[in-house]
Design an enzyme around this catalytic site. Structure first.
Site, PDB file in Angstrom:
ATOM      1  N   PRO A   1      60.358  19.182  54.699  1.00  0.00           N
ATOM      2  CA  PRO A   1      60.939  20.525  54.701  1.00  0.00           C
ATOM      3  C   PRO A   1      59.875  21.596  54.457  1.00  0.00           C
ATOM      4  CG  PRO A   1      61.294  19.492  52.577  1.00  0.00           C
ATOM      5  CD  PRO A   1      60.620  18.460  53.449  1.00  0.00           C
TER       6      PRO A   1
ATOM      7  N   TYR B   1      60.677  36.004  67.780  1.00  0.00           N
ATOM      8  CA  TYR B   1      61.900  35.204  67.881  1.00  0.00           C
ATOM      9  C   TYR B   1      63.184  36.033  67.906  1.00  0.00           C
ATOM     10  CZ  TYR B   1      58.765  31.525  66.075  1.00  0.00           C
ATOM     11  OH  TYR B   1      57.742  30.651  65.868  1.00  0.00           O
TER      12      TYR B   1
ATOM     13  N   CYS C   1      51.052  49.935  68.000  1.00  0.00           N
ATOM     14  CA  CYS C   1      51.287  50.463  69.345  1.00  0.00           C
ATOM     15  C   CYS C   1      51.859  49.388  70.267  1.00  0.00           C
ATOM     16  CB  CYS C   1      49.992  51.044  69.919  1.00  0.00           C
ATOM     17  SG  CYS C   1      49.434  52.515  69.055  1.00  0.00           S
TER      18      CYS C   1
END
Length: 439
Positions: free
Chosen positions: A296, A337, A365
């Site tokens: 994990p 994402y 930018c």
């Protein structure tokens, strides 16, 4: 900007706060992490700054460990270093008894620097170089999860040359859709990861006869930010079937590495329950008689971290913009994402103010430099501070110096105090090591 795992109305400020026991709101001190005022941290170290809660990480590790203990399932937990590779955090999990899962020799060296023994490290990843494998094998790494027949041959040749024996597990791609964002799925046949299940038996048999190699078992990993036990149940069922088939063919199988990917609640949900996950693992692996391992990362560190930032200015051009001093170079997940991160004001009074939609953006930018779109937030004036929540995983590790922006400092909260664990990058360090020919 919507997280693909999030549907329904967005939680308001108080719902976000209530869902995070590690956070608190004090009338005078404002937003706190583990009872430490974030304003005090920003006053001392400026913004943007990463803030991590040590006790939150310990508590989450204990919850996962205890969930398996309650199911009487011995589980070897290896923290996935890629989620957050800070030495202080690696050392914290080492103190809790965790090993490490690494995907590069840099991560391997970081883990050993933090005190984790090489024998307690699993080396995963699809592209391990000969030099990396040689370093890991020379140091006595505990297990290498091999992702291809070609890699197995590389490991054999290097181990034989070094006069060592490499413990390997074959990473099986179970072709299971975990239902997550396409960029974080790893268990589909179309992904670059692992070995097709149909190819495992022949490769297992061949690898068992190679010099310098000891084939310990099977490894799996089906993706990240998984919020249901069902994809795991499906994948681990296939893994159990493979273990039985290999044994029926006369092979020795001692290890089943289950990977990681446990999802967290980025909105106001609880994420994947450790108790439900542990119960599912017990059912899926019952009677196999293998050493179980898992890796994990996000589950352990995601909710423990936040990015503390300040409002630079308010901009009104038909819609309201809040421009922060943090940017996509600091926290890349929303740009990469379309990830959703909660945003809370640090000032307690702001929780009572009138809230209206605003786009929360950074100064880079790029149009992708956006943390939230049409987020319901109070009127935050320049200098007001905000916390971008659940940023402990895949935050600082993915940051860069794009637009020549120095990397942010990092602070660890523990035992009612806080301590600097990464200094803010100095501007001069941005070009340190560069060479201008002829200069």
């Amino acid at each position: 900007m919507a997280d693909m795992n999030f549907t329904g109305p967005e939680p308001d400020l108080n719902e976000l706060l209530a869902a995070r026991p590690q956070l608190g709101l004090h009338a005078q001190d404002g937003l706190c992490l583990e009872n430490v005022p974030l304003n005090a941290i920003a006053d001392q170290y400026g913004t943007p700054v990463w803030v991590y809660g040590a006790q939150t990480m310990r508590a989450r590790f204990a919850a996962l460990r205890d969930a398996f203990a309650a199911e009487t399932v011995p589980m070897h937990i290896h923290y996935a270093v890629k989620a957050n590779d800070h030495l202080a955090i690696l050392n914290l999990f080492h103190e809790q008894g965790a090993g490490a899962d690494v995907v590069s020799i840099g991560e391997f060296l970081r883990a050993t620097k933090a005190g984790i023994a090489a024998r307690d490290i699993v080396y995963s990843g699809v592209g391990k170089s000969e030099a990396e494998l040689e370093t890991a094998l020379s140091a006595g790494i505990g297990q290498i999860n091999a992702e291809s027949a070609e890699e197995v041959d590389m490991i054999s040749a290097i181990a034989a040359r070094l006069g060592v024996v490499a413990n390997i597990a074959l990473r099986m791609n179970p072709d299971v859709d975990a239902g997550t964002h396409a960029k974080i799925t790893t268990g589909l046949a179309e992904n670059k990861f692992g070995i097709a299940a149909a190819d495992i038996p022949a490769l297992y048999a061949r690898a068992s006869g190679l010099p310098g190699v000891r084939v310990a078992g099977i490894a799996m990993h089906i993706g990240s930010q998984i919020l249901s036990t069902e994809p795991y149940r499906h994948a681990y069922g296939k893994g159990a079937e493979m273990v039985r088939a290999l044994r029926e063919a006369g092979q020795s199988v001692e290890v089943l590495d289950l990977g990681g990917g446990l999802g967290i609640g980025y909105q106001d949900g609880p994420g994947l329950s450790p108790a439900a996950f542990a119960a599912m693992v017990r059912q899926a692996t019952n009677g196999l008689g293998v050493k179980l391992m898992m890796e994990p990362g996000r589950y352990l560190v995601g909710p423990a971290g936040l990015l503390l930032a300040s409002v630079i200015l308010r901009k009104q051009t038909g819609k309201r913009f809040l421009v922060l001093d943090a940017a996509m170079n600091d926290l890349m997940r929303p740009a990469m994402y379309e990830a959703w991160h909660g945003i809370l004001p640090v000032d307690a009074a702001a929780f009572q103010g009138m809230a209206t939609p605003a786009d929360v953006v950074g100064p880079i930018c790029e149009s992708a430099d956006q943390f939230a779109k049409d987020r319901i937030l109070p009127d935050l004036r320049p200098g007001a501070r905000v916390a971008l929540l659940d940023a402990g995983a895949y935050g600082a590790v993915m940051s860069s110096a794009y637009n020549a922006r120095p990397r942010a400092a990092a602070v660890l909260v523990d035992h009612g105090g806080f301590e600097l664990i990464t200094r803010r990058q100095e501007p001069e360090a941005l070009w340190d090591g560069e060479i201008v020919p002829g200069a």
